[in-house]
Design an enzyme around this catalytic site. Structure first.
Site, PDB file in Angstrom:
ATOM      1  N   ASN A 200      10.680  -9.745  -3.486  1.00 54.85           N
ATOM      2  CA  ASN A 200      11.623  -9.077  -2.692  1.00 54.85           C
ATOM      3  C   ASN A 200      12.971  -9.202  -3.397  1.00 54.85           C
ATOM      4  O   ASN A 200      13.265 -10.357  -3.849  1.00 54.85           O
ATOM      5  CB  ASN A 200      11.604  -9.451  -1.040  1.00 54.85           C
ATOM      6  CG  ASN A 200      11.903 -10.994  -0.908  1.00 54.85           C
ATOM      7  OD1 ASN A 200      11.680 -11.929  -1.779  1.00 54.85           O
ATOM      8  ND2 ASN A 200      12.300 -11.169   0.283  1.00 54.85           N
TER       9      ASN A 200
ATOM     10  N   GLU B 121      16.973  -8.392  -2.246  1.00 50.19           N
ATOM     11  CA  GLU B 121      17.847  -8.014  -1.165  1.00 50.19           C
ATOM     12  C   GLU B 121      19.196  -7.612  -1.941  1.00 50.19           C
ATOM     13  O   GLU B 121      19.619  -7.466  -2.978  1.00 50.19           O
ATOM     14  CB  GLU B 121      17.951  -9.249  -0.228  1.00 50.19           C
ATOM     15  CG  GLU B 121      16.879  -9.600   0.164  1.00 50.19           C
ATOM     16  CD  GLU B 121      17.076 -10.651   1.381  1.00 50.19           C
ATOM     17  OE1 GLU B 121      17.873 -11.261   1.529  1.00 50.19           O
ATOM     18  OE2 GLU B 121      15.778 -10.824   2.028  1.00 50.19           O
TER      19      GLU B 121
ATOM     20  N   CYS C  32      11.193  -4.769  -0.746  1.00 49.58           N
ATOM     21  CA  CYS C  32      10.091  -5.604  -0.561  1.00 49.58           C
ATOM     22  C   CYS C  32       9.197  -5.947  -1.868  1.00 49.58           C
ATOM     23  O   CYS C  32       9.296  -5.122  -2.678  1.00 49.58           O
ATOM     24  CB  CYS C  32       9.080  -4.986   0.543  1.00 49.58           C
ATOM     25  SG  CYS C  32       9.777  -5.103   2.232  1.00 49.58           S
TER      26      CYS C  32
ATOM     27  N   GLU D 132       6.163  -6.044  -2.369  1.00 46.28           N
ATOM     28  CA  GLU D 132       5.182  -5.214  -2.301  1.00 46.28           C
ATOM     29  C   GLU D 132       5.525  -3.918  -3.105  1.00 46.28           C
ATOM     30  O   GLU D 132       4.754  -3.467  -4.124  1.00 46.28           O
ATOM     31  CB  GLU D 132       4.580  -4.658  -1.058  1.00 46.28           C
ATOM     32  CG  GLU D 132       4.016  -5.853  -0.067  1.00 46.28           C
ATOM     33  CD  GLU D 132       4.617  -6.602   0.525  1.00 46.28           C
ATOM     34  OE1 GLU D 132       5.869  -6.650   0.555  1.00 46.28           O
ATOM     35  OE2 GLU D 132       4.321  -7.123   1.696  1.00 46.28           O
TER      36      GLU D 132
ATOM     37  N   CYS E  51       4.866  -5.502   5.626  1.00 45.42           N
ATOM     38  CA  CYS E  51       5.486  -4.783   6.654  1.00 45.42           C
ATOM     39  C   CYS E  51       5.040  -3.202   6.871  1.00 45.42           C
ATOM     40  O   CYS E  51       4.289  -2.876   6.037  1.00 45.42           O
ATOM     41  CB  CYS E  51       6.921  -4.547   6.537  1.00 45.42           C
ATOM     42  SG  CYS E  51       7.605  -3.332   5.107  1.00 45.42           S
TER      43      CYS E  51
ATOM     44  N   CYS F   8       5.578  -0.974   4.052  1.00 40.47           N
ATOM     45  CA  CYS F   8       4.496  -1.238   2.647  1.00 40.47           C
ATOM     46  C   CYS F   8       3.141  -1.221   2.802  1.00 40.47           C
ATOM     47  O   CYS F   8       2.415  -1.079   2.150  1.00 40.47           O
ATOM     48  CB  CYS F   8       4.963  -2.918   2.428  1.00 40.47           C
ATOM     49  SG  CYS F   8       6.678  -2.968   1.629  1.00 40.47           S
TER      50      CYS F   8
HETATM   51  N1  THU Z   1       9.671  -8.603   3.072  1.00 39.77           N
HETATM   52  C1  THU Z   1       8.906  -8.267   2.062  1.00 39.77           C
HETATM   53  O1  THU Z   1       9.126  -8.512   0.786  1.00 39.77           O
HETATM   54  N2  THU Z   1       7.669  -7.750   2.211  1.00 39.77           N
HETATM   55  C2  THU Z   1       7.058  -7.727   3.587  1.00 39.77           C
HETATM   56  O2  THU Z   1       6.146  -7.005   3.802  1.00 39.77           O
HETATM   57  C3  THU Z   1       7.928  -8.355   4.590  1.00 39.77           C
HETATM   58  C4  THU Z   1       9.324  -8.381   4.526  1.00 39.77           C
HETATM   59  C5  THU Z   1      11.144  -9.029   2.707  1.00 39.77           C
HETATM   60  C6  THU Z   1      12.156  -8.275   3.029  1.00 39.77           C
HETATM   61  C7  THU Z   1      13.270  -9.068   3.290  1.00 39.77           C
HETATM   62  O3  THU Z   1      13.886  -9.301   2.137  1.00 39.77           O
HETATM   63  C8  THU Z   1      12.867 -10.344   3.774  1.00 39.77           C
HETATM   64  O4  THU Z   1      11.444 -10.222   3.533  1.00 39.77           O
HETATM   65  C9  THU Z   1      12.937 -10.443   5.432  1.00 39.77           C
HETATM   66  O5  THU Z   1      12.544  -9.312   5.984  1.00 39.77           O
END
Ligand code: THU
Length: 136
Positions: free
Chosen positions: A44, A46, A55, A57, A88, A91
Site C-alpha cells: 500500500n 499512502e 492498496c 492489491e 477491501c 480491490c
Molecule cells: N489497504 C490495502 O492495502 N488493502 C486492502 O485491501 C485494505 C486496505 C490499505 C489501505 C491503507 O493504506 C491501509 O490499508 C489502511 O486502510
C-alpha cells in the site's frame, strides 16, 4: 500453509516491508501468481491527500498488467492485527477483472497463513468483463 505456494507468502512478506503507510500505520503486502507462473507483488502507498491512497492489491495488479500479464491464478495478502486483512471492496473488484470466480485469495499475517477464500466467496453475484460482452 502446506498446500499454498510458499513463494507467494515470501513475496507478500517482502512487499509489506516496503509499505508506505505513515498515516494509517497499517502496512499491507500482496503477492500474486499468474497462470503463466510469474509472480508480482506490491504494497500500500499512502498520500498526504488521503483519498489518493493505493492498496497493496492495486499495486500488485499494476505490476502484473504493466508486465503484459492478465491472468491471476492465486493471491496472498498480508496485514497486521487481529482481524483478517481481506481485500477491501474496491480491490475485490480489481481482482475480479483479472481472475476467475474460483481463484484462491489467501490471507495471513507476517507469521502465517490464516484463511483462504475464493473470489466468489468474497465477491458474490459480481459484475465483470462478461457483463459487457456484446449480445449479437
Ligand atoms: N489497504 C490495502 O492495502 N488493502 C486492502 O485491501 C485494505 C486496505 C490499505 C489501505 C491503507 O493504506 C491501509 O490499508 C489502511 O486502510
Amino acid at each position: 500453509m502446506s498446500i499454498i505456494d510458499p513463494e507467494l507468502f515470501t513475496k507478500a512478506l517482502a512487499a509489506i516491508e516496503k509499505s508506505y503507510s505513515p498515516y494509517s500505520k497499517f502496512p499491507v503486502g500482496c503477492a500474486l501468481k499468474t497462470k503463466s507462473g510469474q509472480y508480482y507483488s506490491g504494497c500500500n502507498i499512502e498520500n498526504a491527500s488521503y483519498s489518493l491512497t493505493q492498496c497493496a492489491e492495486a499495486s500488485a495488479i499494476a505490476q502484473m498488467v504493466s508486465a503484459g500479464e492478465r491472468e491471476i491464478a492465486e493471491i496472498f495478502v498480508i496485514g497486521d492485527g487481529a482481524e483478517l486483512c481481506t481485500p477491501c471492496g474496491a480491490c475485490r473488484q480489481r481482482i475480479r477483472e483479472f481472475a476467475s470466480l474460483d481463484t484462491p485469495i489467501h490471507i495471513g499475517n507476517r507469521e502465517q497463513h490464516r484463511a483462504s477464500f475464493t473470489l466468489n466467496e468474497l465477491l458474490p453475484h459480481s459484475f465483470g468483463p462478461e457483463n459487457l460482452e456484446k449480445i449479437s
